[in-house]
Design a protein around this motif. Structure first.
Motif, PDB file in Angstrom:
ATOM      1  N   UNK A 180      -5.185   8.665  -6.714  1.00  0.00           N
ATOM      2  CA  UNK A 180      -4.515   8.450  -5.431  1.00  0.00           C
ATOM      3  C   UNK A 180      -3.252   7.646  -5.635  1.00  0.00           C
ATOM      4  N   UNK A 181      -2.650   7.176  -4.557  1.00  0.00           N
ATOM      5  CA  UNK A 181      -1.422   6.382  -4.674  1.00  0.00           C
ATOM      6  C   UNK A 181      -1.638   5.167  -5.572  1.00  0.00           C
ATOM      7  N   UNK A 182      -0.667   4.872  -6.414  1.00  0.00           N
ATOM      8  CA  UNK A 182      -0.837   3.766  -7.352  1.00  0.00           C
ATOM      9  C   UNK A 182      -1.001   2.437  -6.633  1.00  0.00           C
ATOM     10  N   UNK A 183      -0.398   2.284  -5.470  1.00  0.00           N
ATOM     11  CA  UNK A 183      -0.532   1.033  -4.717  1.00  0.00           C
ATOM     12  C   UNK A 183      -1.963   0.803  -4.246  1.00  0.00           C
ATOM     13  N   UNK A 229       0.717 -10.183  -1.655  1.00  0.00           N
ATOM     14  CA  UNK A 229       0.139  -8.971  -1.101  1.00  0.00           C
ATOM     15  C   UNK A 229       0.226  -7.770  -2.020  1.00  0.00           C
ATOM     16  N   UNK A 230       0.581  -7.985  -3.293  1.00  0.00           N
ATOM     17  CA  UNK A 230       0.674  -6.883  -4.254  1.00  0.00           C
ATOM     18  C   UNK A 230      -0.659  -6.667  -4.959  1.00  0.00           C
ATOM     19  N   UNK A 282     -13.063  -1.857  -4.864  1.00  0.00           N
ATOM     20  CA  UNK A 282     -12.478  -3.202  -4.918  1.00  0.00           C
ATOM     21  C   UNK A 282     -11.110  -3.197  -5.583  1.00  0.00           C
ATOM     22  N   UNK A 283     -10.189  -3.885  -4.963  1.00  0.00           N
ATOM     23  CA  UNK A 283      -8.898  -4.187  -5.560  1.00  0.00           C
ATOM     24  C   UNK A 283      -8.596  -5.644  -5.238  1.00  0.00           C
ATOM     25  N   UNK A 284      -7.583  -6.201  -5.883  1.00  0.00           N
ATOM     26  CA  UNK A 284      -7.249  -7.610  -5.680  1.00  0.00           C
ATOM     27  C   UNK A 284      -5.762  -7.716  -5.373  1.00  0.00           C
TER      28      UNK A 284
END
Length: 225
Positions: free
Chosen positions: A122-125, A53-54, A46-48
């Motif tokens: 992984x990628x910070x984004x 869109x960031x 999960x991410x928010x």
């Protein structure tokens, strides 16, 4: 889209079962089909994203933004009363064993698969938290709802998850967590936070359904007996 992800999980199970039948096999989504082997999980990543869109969990650092830690702390706080949603059957609790890649505590760590909450590298984004408590037998809608509730709870209160675990913590069971279905249903019914998020009627109906399922299960005389 959490609901779309849950839909996809249901469809995936149907596809796998149909493909297995076509090949003369039967696919099982039990949490622990084989006693001596690692169980089957339903890990939720999960991410928010904000309105632009960031990813709010990303600030460019390896550790992630403060919001990530607040969210993890919320997941820790709500895990005890949410276990009946993550592990809905008697078999579910056979999965929680030391060194079997199933969490026995609420610890968190960076890429630490022995902890219940993992921040993958992984990628910070793509910074996110992996919630590892649910078994493959969990209802993906309830599991996702409980995870979202935990994320919101921690972010609203800016909770602190404590330091990350850096070693193998799978041999350190958390006494705050229920590890039987009966205990988990009691925690769910006694808790107030998940009921606030999901609704008292939803929790009551879910709990009674699982109680009756367990009651019927215990009436079955096994081959071992």
């Amino acid at each position: 889209d959490a609901r779309q992800a849950a839909d996809d999980a249901v469809f995936l199970k149907q596809i796998v079962k149909a493909a297995a039948r076509a090949a003369g096999f039967e696919a099982s989504f039990m949490a622990k089909p084989y006693p001596s082997r690692t169980g089957s999980g339903l890990h939720i990543h999960a991410s928010i994203l904000d309105a632009a869109g960031r990813n709010i969990f990303d600030d460019g650092s390896a550790e992630g933004a403060p919001a990530l830690r607040h969210a993890i702390a919320g997941l820790q706080a709500l895990m005890p009363e949410s276990m009946a949603l993550f592990a809905p059957s008697i078999n579910s609790y056979r999965r929680f064993e030391p060194d079997m890649f199933a969490p026995v505590n609420r610890r968190w760590g960076i890429n630490n698969r022995s902890a219940g909450l993992r921040v993958p590298v992984g990628p910070s984004a793509a910074r996110r938290v992996e919630h590892r408590a649910s078994g493959a037998d969990a209802n993906p809608y309830f599991a996702a709802a409980a995870v979202l509730a935990g994320l919101h709870y921690g972010l609203e209160r800016k909770l602190d998850p404590g330091p990350p675990a850096t070693a193998n913590v799978s041999r350190e069971p958390d006494l705050a967590l229920p590890f039987t279905l009966d205990d988990a249903l009691k925690r769910l019914n006694d808790g107030i936070t998940i009921s606030d998020y999901l609704g008292e009627e939803t929790v009551a109906l879910y709990s009674e359904t699982k109680r009756l399922e367990a009651q019927r299960f215990r009436k079955i005389v096994s081959a071992a007996e």
